[in-house]
Design a protein around this motif. Sequence first.
Motif, PDB file in Angstrom:
ATOM      1  N   THR A  41     -10.986  -3.082  -3.625  1.00  0.00           N
ATOM      2  CA  THR A  41     -11.279  -2.730  -2.333  1.00  0.00           C
ATOM      3  C   THR A  41     -12.445  -2.062  -1.311  1.00  0.00           C
ATOM      4  N   GLU A  68      -8.190  -0.238  -8.293  1.00  0.00           N
ATOM      5  CA  GLU A  68      -6.697   0.005  -7.696  1.00  0.00           C
ATOM      6  C   GLU A  68      -5.767  -0.471  -8.589  1.00  0.00           C
ATOM      7  N   LYS A  75     -10.201  -5.892   1.954  1.00  0.00           N
ATOM      8  CA  LYS A  75      -9.405  -6.525   0.342  1.00  0.00           C
ATOM      9  C   LYS A  75      -8.873  -8.040   0.056  1.00  0.00           C
ATOM     10  N   SER A 102      -4.987   9.176  -0.637  1.00  0.00           N
ATOM     11  CA  SER A 102      -5.189   8.498   0.487  1.00  0.00           C
ATOM     12  C   SER A 102      -6.062   8.366   2.076  1.00  0.00           C
ATOM     13  N   GLY A 126       1.258  -1.814  -5.556  1.00  0.00           N
ATOM     14  CA  GLY A 126       0.547  -1.068  -5.203  1.00  0.00           C
ATOM     15  C   GLY A 126       0.064   0.107  -6.698  1.00  0.00           C
ATOM     16  N   TRP A 174      -6.478  -3.737   6.664  1.00  0.00           N
ATOM     17  CA  TRP A 174      -7.088  -4.516   5.633  1.00  0.00           C
ATOM     18  C   TRP A 174      -7.135  -5.237   5.290  1.00  0.00           C
ATOM     19  N   GLY A 179       0.842  -0.936   0.395  1.00  0.00           N
ATOM     20  CA  GLY A 179       0.160   0.211  -0.113  1.00  0.00           C
ATOM     21  C   GLY A 179       0.713   1.187  -0.180  1.00  0.00           C
TER      22      GLY A 179
END
Length: 258
Positions: free
Chosen positions: A145, A112, A160, A73, A226, A156, A63
């Motif tokens: 997410t 993402e 996730k 974020s 990421g 997370w 991340g």
Amino acid sequence: MKSENFIRFTWQSGTYWGTHEGENVRRWSDAPYAGGRPTARLHLTADVRLLPPVVPSKIIAVGLNYAPHVKESASATEIPEEPVTFLMPPTALLAPGDSIVLPKGVDRVDYEGELGVVIGIGGHAIPESEALEHVWGWTIVNDVTARNLQKKDKQWTRAKGFDTFCPVGPWVKTGVNVLTANLTTRLNGEVRQQSTIDQMIFPVPRLIAFISRVMTLNPGDLISTGTPAGIGPLAVGDIVEIEIEGIGTLRNGVVAEA
């Protein structure tokens, strides 16, 4: 290493590894990192069903690895000093072309787009200078997410980890250098994310060295590296496409949980 597009697929009642060769798929005896070899058996691409092109013992995700994404974020207010890592379950994997399922009771689910790294040679405490020698190939990951759950839980795993929340594909590309490639995410044809891979805060060799110092990396493991800025919500009926120059395009639709 020769440039090839490795896939996993089903044909009739069997599951196989293969290489995508335009209108044909060449069957392999196993994954190359497991000693597989190409066979003489060919299938028409139209006759096979694609699966996620990876069978990882674990999925390690990163991340906050692009500075512009850190700014947008809610998970951080400054650039991290070390890679921020978390695990995703292999049950979250989704094949290219299959549908992301929006769970009931979840207010916001985001796309993402990310570069995926597939390990070919395992190891522990891999030196950064040798890290790329452990890479089998490259793929594309959509690190889907549940944003409201990410904020609620303060970690997370749940956000996730839903089934279908890790689309991967369309294949694993070998024999190319994508470390300066363009990454573009489109939602219903509109560009939402655009960056180059070399804008990562922590580049791929650093990630492999850092992660393998914590946990042994096994052949077939997947690292999702990421996402750049431009994340946003998905809705039923959307089509999300993530393209990485030199690899291809991962495309998935979105449906509601039945």
